[in-house]
Design an enzyme around this catalytic site. Structure first.
Site, PDB file in Angstrom:
ATOM      1  N   MET A 254      -9.448  -1.616   8.138  1.00 13.31           N
ATOM      2  CA  MET A 254      -9.001  -1.898   9.502  1.00 13.31           C
ATOM      3  C   MET A 254      -8.178  -0.790  10.165  1.00 13.31           C
ATOM      4  SD  MET A 254      -8.080  -5.984   9.047  1.00 13.31           S
ATOM      5  CE  MET A 254      -7.662  -6.174  10.784  1.00 13.31           C
ATOM      6  N   GLU A 255      -8.098   0.392   9.550  1.00 11.99           N
ATOM      7  CA  GLU A 255      -7.279   1.449  10.154  1.00 11.99           C
ATOM      8  C   GLU A 255      -7.913   2.841  10.159  1.00 11.99           C
ATOM      9  OE1 GLU A 255      -5.005  -1.876   8.849  1.00 11.99           O
ATOM     10  OE2 GLU A 255      -5.807  -0.379   7.443  1.00 11.99           O
TER      11      GLU A 255
ATOM     12  N   GLU B 107       0.809  -1.217   0.000  1.00 16.00           N
ATOM     13  CA  GLU B 107       0.000   0.000   0.000  1.00 16.00           C
ATOM     14  C   GLU B 107       0.845   1.272   0.000  1.00 16.00           C
ATOM     15  OE1 GLU B 107      -4.016  -1.654   2.221  1.00 16.00           O
ATOM     16  OE2 GLU B 107      -2.374  -0.883   3.463  1.00 16.00           O
TER      17      GLU B 107
ATOM     18  N   ASP C 173     -11.417  -6.248  -2.675  1.00 12.43           N
ATOM     19  CA  ASP C 173     -12.386  -7.349  -2.605  1.00 12.43           C
ATOM     20  C   ASP C 173     -13.756  -6.763  -2.307  1.00 12.43           C
ATOM     21  OD1 ASP C 173     -12.848  -7.846   0.633  1.00 12.43           O
ATOM     22  OD2 ASP C 173     -10.868  -7.063   0.158  1.00 12.43           O
TER      23      ASP C 173
ATOM     24  N   MET D 295     -13.645  -8.779   6.833  1.00 13.12           N
ATOM     25  CA  MET D 295     -15.074  -9.025   6.645  1.00 13.12           C
ATOM     26  C   MET D 295     -15.313 -10.127   5.618  1.00 13.12           C
ATOM     27  SD  MET D 295     -16.303  -6.822   8.755  1.00 13.12           S
ATOM     28  CE  MET D 295     -18.000  -6.501   8.348  1.00 13.12           C
TER      29      MET D 295
ATOM     30  N   GLY E  79     -12.564  -3.454   1.623  1.00 12.88           N
ATOM     31  CA  GLY E  79     -13.584  -4.363   1.120  1.00 12.88           C
ATOM     32  C   GLY E  79     -14.846  -3.591   0.799  1.00 12.88           C
TER      33      GLY E  79
END
Length: 230
Positions: free
Chosen positions: A174-175, A12, A198, A153, A78
């Site tokens: 997640m951040e 990333e 995704d 997820m 996601g």
């Protein structure tokens, strides 16, 4: 302008790091900071590590040590909106925690005590991102709600529960909410730019592995274009 950019994982941040000139590297508490020039700005690119605690640590160090004028969170996510596809870009207008629940004490779902229910992205950064959306028509981009939790997820029942609680949610990762919360407390403007690796569901793990580099490429392209407009 001094700009902080935060990504969780090596893929990333790698594309952006390759474009930084006169770069200096610093490692603190498991976080990597790459400072140099990118698109005419003084940029501090930060690799935080995965999850809300890691992101909070990295953001706090970034803001305390370097004092950037704003923060941009980059990376993958996601998809939750049924109209979105892998590779599309989501730009935050607000960010919330999806794995926080203290509603028993009168707070909204996702709201922590002494914190707002939603962390609002900076209007100027959203405006610049909107301009870039029109300049990069090959990237399908949307502006909306991004939610954060220390969970990948992929469980259908859990996904449905989160979807019902946050029906406007476009993407999960997640951040971002941790980064946004630290920025809120430091009073530093922020925005989140995430590309979908995704679509949330049972196929998410395999899709994530396959398309992470695509997501990193697209989010990085959006951010470089934004830097040229700032």
């Amino acid at each position: 302008m001094k700009i902080g950019i935060i990504g969780a994982m090596e893929p990333e941040v790698a594309i952006l790091r390759e474009q930084i000139s006169n770069m200096e590297t610093l490692s603190i508490a498991g976080c990597e900071f790459y400072r140099g020039e990118l698109a005419g700005h003084d940029v501090i690119l930060t690799r935080s590590g995965i999850g809300k605690v890691a992101a909070s640590i990295a953001t706090t160090i970034l803001l305390d040590r370097y004092a950037p004028d704003c923060v941009i969170n980059t990376g993958s996510a996601g998809g939750f909106d049924p109209e979105l596809r892998v590779g599309d870009v989501v730009i935050s207008d607000e960010v919330r925690h999806h794995d926080v629940n203290v509603t028993a004490f009168g707070y909204e779902p996702g709201q922590l005590p002494q914190q707002p229910a939603a962390f609002i992205s900076d209007s100027k950064l959203i405006e610049v991102a909107t301009q870039v959306m029109h300049q990069l028509p090959e990237l399908q981009s949307r502006i909306g709600l991004i939610c954060t939790g220390d969970q990948f997820m992929c469980d259908p029942d859990h996904i449905e529960q989160v979807r019902q609680t946050f029906p406007a949610m476009m993407a999960a990762e997640m951040e971002a909410a941790a980064i946004a919360q630290v920025c809120h407390q430091f009073k530093v403007p922020f925005v989140v730019i995430r590309s979908l690796s995704d679509i949330a569901g049972t196929e998410s793990p395999s899709t994530f592995e396959e398309y992470l580099e695509v997501a990193a490429k697209n989010s990085s392209a959006m951010i470089v274009a934004m830097l040229k407009q700032l």
